[in-house]
Write an enzyme that holds these catalytic residues in place. Structure first.
Site, PDB file in Angstrom:
ATOM      1  N   LYS A   1       3.379  -2.080   1.410  1.00 52.81           N
ATOM      2  CA  LYS A   1       3.117  -3.578   1.066  1.00 52.81           C
ATOM      3  C   LYS A   1       3.478  -3.215  -0.255  1.00 52.81           C
ATOM      4  O   LYS A   1       2.879  -1.888  -0.907  1.00 52.81           O
ATOM      5  CB  LYS A   1       1.717  -3.745   1.067  1.00 52.81           C
ATOM      6  CG  LYS A   1       1.087  -4.026   1.206  1.00 52.81           C
ATOM      7  CD  LYS A   1      -0.158  -5.036   1.596  1.00 52.81           C
ATOM      8  CE  LYS A   1      -1.038  -6.535   1.593  1.00 52.81           C
ATOM      9  NZ  LYS A   1      -2.426  -6.351   1.924  1.00 52.81           N
TER      10      LYS A   1
ATOM     11  N   GLU B   1      -1.798  -6.336  10.220  1.00 48.97           N
ATOM     12  CA  GLU B   1      -1.048  -5.411   9.551  1.00 48.97           C
ATOM     13  C   GLU B   1      -2.621  -4.733   9.662  1.00 48.97           C
ATOM     14  O   GLU B   1      -3.617  -4.747  10.298  1.00 48.97           O
ATOM     15  CB  GLU B   1      -1.963  -5.532   8.068  1.00 48.97           C
ATOM     16  CG  GLU B   1      -2.318  -4.919   6.993  1.00 48.97           C
ATOM     17  CD  GLU B   1      -2.409  -5.642   5.952  1.00 48.97           C
ATOM     18  OE1 GLU B   1      -2.620  -4.914   4.479  1.00 48.97           O
ATOM     19  OE2 GLU B   1      -2.881  -6.750   5.935  1.00 48.97           O
TER      20      GLU B   1
ATOM     21  N   CYS C   1       0.665  -9.465   4.309  1.00 56.87           N
ATOM     22  CA  CYS C   1      -0.736  -9.855   4.211  1.00 56.87           C
ATOM     23  C   CYS C   1      -0.102 -10.797   2.527  1.00 56.87           C
ATOM     24  O   CYS C   1       0.776 -11.619   2.390  1.00 56.87           O
ATOM     25  CB  CYS C   1      -1.735  -8.911   4.104  1.00 56.87           C
ATOM     26  SG  CYS C   1      -2.952  -9.906   4.076  1.00 56.87           S
TER      27      CYS C   1
END
Length: 265
Positions: free
Chosen positions: A111, A41, A143
């Site tokens: 995200k 990330e 994540c």
């Protein structure tokens, strides 16, 4: 397919150096006959924790630095997933791009679940794309998305045959990452790969442990906490357990119940 995990420690704020390192690792992975390399990330910028750094590092998909990575993919005949702070008008996103071996962007993922202080800097993504590659249909997460089973289930229901995850996961969440990786893979009967950062960034200690888990929730590869590049073969043409058959046996009215329950929270 042979996949490479690039467990790196990006220099926070130094996009030029990070892109140079990414292009070098693309070459290294290609020289090891890898077909795809997965980066952590915010691999272009390092993990951004303040507004000034964000404004100095956020770029668009059309930026020259992205172009350099696309050209390197084409030169080295390798696919990749990279992550960067994306600027779109007045909004910022933590985004990932899937770039194929021809240097073409096949998908962008923003995200959708923001962790802690990220909520003060970034906007949430709203889409969960599935895209066709030379290996099959793939999906992406970033994540904290891993910790919500609905994300992986949606990707699976849309046809994903494997999920690729960029992460910047920090102590003390090593156990969480292992459990969620195995669970998302097993409950959706597909392989999952994750590439994490390492090193210390202000208050965060990124622990690495990048890994690939097969459709049975078993580790095919798991790294330690050092900077490294490792490869493993993953088979997407697997025979699933006919008795389990989680997706086809799913009672879909649960989605309506989830929506109603969320409204009451």
């Amino acid at each position: 397919m042979k996949i490479t995990l690039a467990q790196t420690q990006p220099d926070v704020g130094d996009l030029t150096t990070n892109v140079k390192n990414i292009c070098k690792l693309l070459t290294d992975a290609s020289n090891n006959d890898s077909k795809i390399i997965l980066f952590p990330e915010l691999s272009l910028s390092g993990y951004v924790t303040d507004q000034q750094t964000l404004e100095n590092t956020a770029i668009t998909v059309d930026d020259d630095l992205i172009l350099k990575i696309k050209q390197s993919c084409n030169k080295n005949n390798i696919d990749t997933v990279i992550s960067f702070p994306e600027k779109n008008g007045q909004s910022f996103y933590i985004s990932s791009l899937y770039i194929n071996h021809n240097g073409e962007v096949l998908a962008k993922y923003r995200k959708t679940h923001l962790f802690a202080e990220e909520q003060n800097l970034f906007s949430k993504g709203e889409e969960y794309p599935i895209f066709n590659t030379q290996f099959g249909y793939l999906g992406m997460m970033i994540c904290y998305d891993l910790e919500f089973p609905e994300v992986a289930r949606l990707l699976k229901l849309q046809g994903a045959e494997m999920i690729l995850i960029c992460t910047a996961n920090m102590q003390p969440y090593e156990h969480h990452q292992d459990v969620y990786l195995m669970s998302r893979a097993l409950e959706n009967e597909l392989p999952v790969a994750i590439a994490n950062q390492v090193g210390i960034n202000k208050q965060h200690n990124f622990f690495g442990h990048s890994a690939v888990v097969d459709h049975n929730g078993k580790f095919l590869l798991k790294l330690d906490s050092s900077t490294q590049l490792q490869h493993v073969d993953v088979n997407l043409n697997i025979e699933r357990n006919a008795d389990l058959n989680y997706v086809n046996n799913l009672n879909t009215n649960i989605f309506e119940q989830l929506s109603l329950a969320k409204e009451r929270v």
